[in-house]
Design an enzyme around this catalytic site. Structure first.
Site, PDB file in Angstrom:
ATOM      1  CB  SER A 185      -0.959   0.194   0.681  1.00 57.25           C
ATOM      2  OG  SER A 185      -1.940   0.807   1.292  1.00 57.25           O
ATOM      3  CG  ASP A 437      -6.232  -2.696  -3.268  1.00 57.63           C
ATOM      4  OD1 ASP A 437      -7.369  -2.743  -2.813  1.00 57.63           O
ATOM      5  OD2 ASP A 437      -5.416  -3.186  -3.244  1.00 57.63           O
ATOM      6  CG  HIS A 462      -4.826  -3.259  -0.093  1.00 58.37           C
ATOM      7  ND1 HIS A 462      -3.949  -1.951  -1.357  1.00 58.37           N
ATOM      8  CD2 HIS A 462      -4.200  -2.299   1.650  1.00 58.37           C
ATOM      9  CE1 HIS A 462      -3.485  -1.269  -0.840  1.00 58.37           C
ATOM     10  NE2 HIS A 462      -3.991  -1.617   0.521  1.00 58.37           N
TER      11      HIS A 462
END
Ligand code: NAG
Ligand code: NAG
Ligand code: NAG
Ligand code: NAG
Ligand code: NAG
Ligand code: NAG
Length: 502
Positions: A185, A437, A462
């Protein structure tokens, strides 16, 4: 085992590529057909790591007296499997992101698991202003206003990592050990940028679910919610239609006499007073986060969730609406996200997760992390809305008294025309994205060169690849991880080869 076309292409590409170098002499196995990379032993006195602190410089980028202030930066280290400096064994760094680093280890255990296979030292570094790595003596002072928050930025964080890694290698007499940096991320963005900015410190980066293209209109501001829409729609068309219609239903309900009280009861809300707005935001949070965490196995990132939670939500919605009770369906869906353990007695609409350092991220999202994700097309599962930057800018000025700098990230790290830029400059970066995601829209989805490689999994959410592995992991996920290990193995082989041929 359903791969998208793009995934298959990348997969074949990497395999044929890896085969061509399998003749290089190395201590690593040339092929990885099972999970033989998985460490048997990770434990240090029954813990995954030891906790250490490093005296870090407050401001790396100027020399005025204030910049020489320091703070204690936390890092977690596991040397159980490290083969040590004599063998120049690798050092795997996890670039901490917006949260407590211990929480981050719980959701990114893959790196620990690979340690025995690579004989690697594993180090998770906490990001400044999060967890226990707080300047100015503590959160109260550090999070007070822009004068102190001003030291919270991605460039400072990268400089922290470089400083700490170089010092750690010196202390361990491990200057010859190659460093590979990992992150998911925002941490994935940091990992990729770290490789680009500090090539003398890290030989490569695995950037998982890193939306480095979600800036400055490179990616459409509608893509984030388009992907969430697709996730629910692909589960069940009726589920999508019920959620899409629910916003008006809630608004209409709230306008009826006694309607808010009805809603309060239907959704078992704790507070005495609710508004349609709050309820809708609370539901939206559940859908967004569940789409991000749509993992094939149970998880506990923000809240505990079952395997395939989007499917579970849609099942709850479809069952109740078939029986004619839409609110019951929406309540059931919310229960998947907010009450999977079954111990919630009522719901608090102002719910926020504690581990996630919301104060720091709010600052980052108001300064440089201007991620464009808020637009909703007419097809969106959420009410249609234009993306409006001035709204966000106004919020930030009210909140912190500062103006965002939406073009800083692309100025500092690039992003426009990334393929042609990195084709001629970058190397040794893996960009992993799972297409379920919502952040994948801002990810690098196509390989750029032989060593700047995209791995795309249609079924992935994710940074699913960085999670601890489990017996229940589907074949596609095992293949993603094996491929990542193969590529990293190749970087290390290259490094040792170069070293031997100096
Ligand atoms: C932040 O607070 C301190 C007092 O604690 C003050 O001196 C400083 O001017 C404030 N900065 C801003 C930008 O408001
Ligand atoms: C390296 O050693 C020095 C001296 O013991 C210590 O102060 C410093 O924190 C160490 N660096 C790291 C990264 O742990
Ligand atoms: C949470 O789940 C449990 C078990 O299903 C249920 O008894 C309880 O009512 C739920 N809490 C709320 C607030 O809905
Ligand atoms: C909820 O219940 C589980 C056991 O079912 C327990 O482990 C957990 O700590 C509880 N969570 C809270 C917030 O009480
Ligand atoms: C965006 O929001 C601002 C208020 O913050 C408003 O003045 C402006 O008209 C909006 N623009 C659009 C295109 O809706
Ligand atoms: C990207 O490349 C195109 C064509 O080469 C060029 O016209 C454009 O200005 C570039 N964009 C940026 C922001 O550099």
């Amino acid at each position: 085992m359903a791969f998208t076309a793009i995934f298959s292409t990348v997969f074949l590409f990497v395999f044929s590529f890896a085969n061509s170098i399998s003749t290089v002499n190395t201590r690593f196995p040339a092929s990885i057909y099972s999970n033989e990379w998985k460490s048997q032993s990770l434990s240090i006195a029954n813990k995954l790591y030891q906790t250490k602190y490093f005296t870090q410089t407050l401001d790396h980028f100027n020399y005025n007296p204030q910049s020489y202030q320091t703070f204690q930066q936390r890092y977690l280290i596991n040397d159980v499997n490290w083969r040590g400096p004599a063998e120049n064994s690798p050092i795997f760094i996890y670039a901490g992101s917006e949260g407590d680093i211990e929480w981050i280890t719980q959701n990114n255990g893959f790196i620990f698991e690979t340690a025995s296979y690579f004989g690697a030292l594993v180090v998770f570094i906490e990001h400044r202003f999060y967890g226990k790595s707080i300047p100015f003596g503590g959160k109260e002072e550090a999070n007070k206003n822009a004068s102190t928050f001003g030291y919270l930025s991605s460039t400072q964080a990268l400089a922290d990592y470089a400083t700490l890694i170089i010092d750690l290698k010196k202390n361990l007499s491990a200057q010859g050990s190659p460093v590979v940096v990992f992150g998911g991320s925002y941490g994935g963005m940091l990992a990729a940028w770290f490789r680009l900015k500090y090539p003398h410190v890290a030989i490569g980066a695995l950037a998982s679910s890193a939306p480095i293209l979600n800036f400055e209109g490179i990616t459409s501001p509608y893509s984030f919610n388009d992907i969430i829409t697709r996730d629910f729609k692909s589960e069940s068309e009726s589920c999508y239609r019920v959620i899409k219609g629910s916003w008006k239903l809630i608004d209409d309900s709230a306008k009826q006499p006694g309607g808010l009280e009805e809603l309060r009861k239907s959704f078992k809300i704790c507070e005495n007073y609710i508004s349609a707005n709050y309820l809708e935001r609370w539901l939206r949070t559940a859908y967004v986060n569940t789409a991000m965490m749509d993992y094939p196995t149970p998880s506990n990132v923000l809240n505990p969730l079952p395997a395939y939670p989007v499917k579970q939500m849609c099942r709850a919605i479809d069952e109740a609406t078939a029986a004619g009770d839409t609110f019951k369906g929406l309540y059931g869906a919310a229960n998947i996200y907010y009450n999977y353990t079954g111990n919630a007695t009522c719901f608090d609409l102002k719910h926020e997760s504690v581990q996630f350092g919301i104060d720091g991220w709010r600052w980052q999202a108001c300064t440089e992390m201007i991620l464009l994700t808020n637009g909703n097309t007419d097809e969106s599962i959420f009410p249609p809305s234009m993306y409006n930057y001035s709204n966000q800018a106004k919020y930030c000025e009210d909140m912190f008294g500062i103006k965002p700098r939406p073009i800083w990230i692309t100025t500092e790290f690039g992003g426009h025309n990334i393929s042609s830029v990195l084709k001629r400059f970058g190397s040794n970066i893996i960009f992993f994205n799972g297409l379920r995601d919502p952040w994948s829209g801002g990810g690098v989805l196509k390989s750029i060169s032989k060593s700047v490689v995209a791995i795309v999994a249609r079924e992935g959410a994710h940074h699913v690849d960085l999670r601890f592995s489990s017996e229940e992991d589907p074949e596609w996920l095992q293949r993603v991880r094996r491929k990542e290990i193969k590529i990293i193995t190749r970087w290390l082989k290259q490094y040792y080869n170069d070293m031997a041929n100096l």
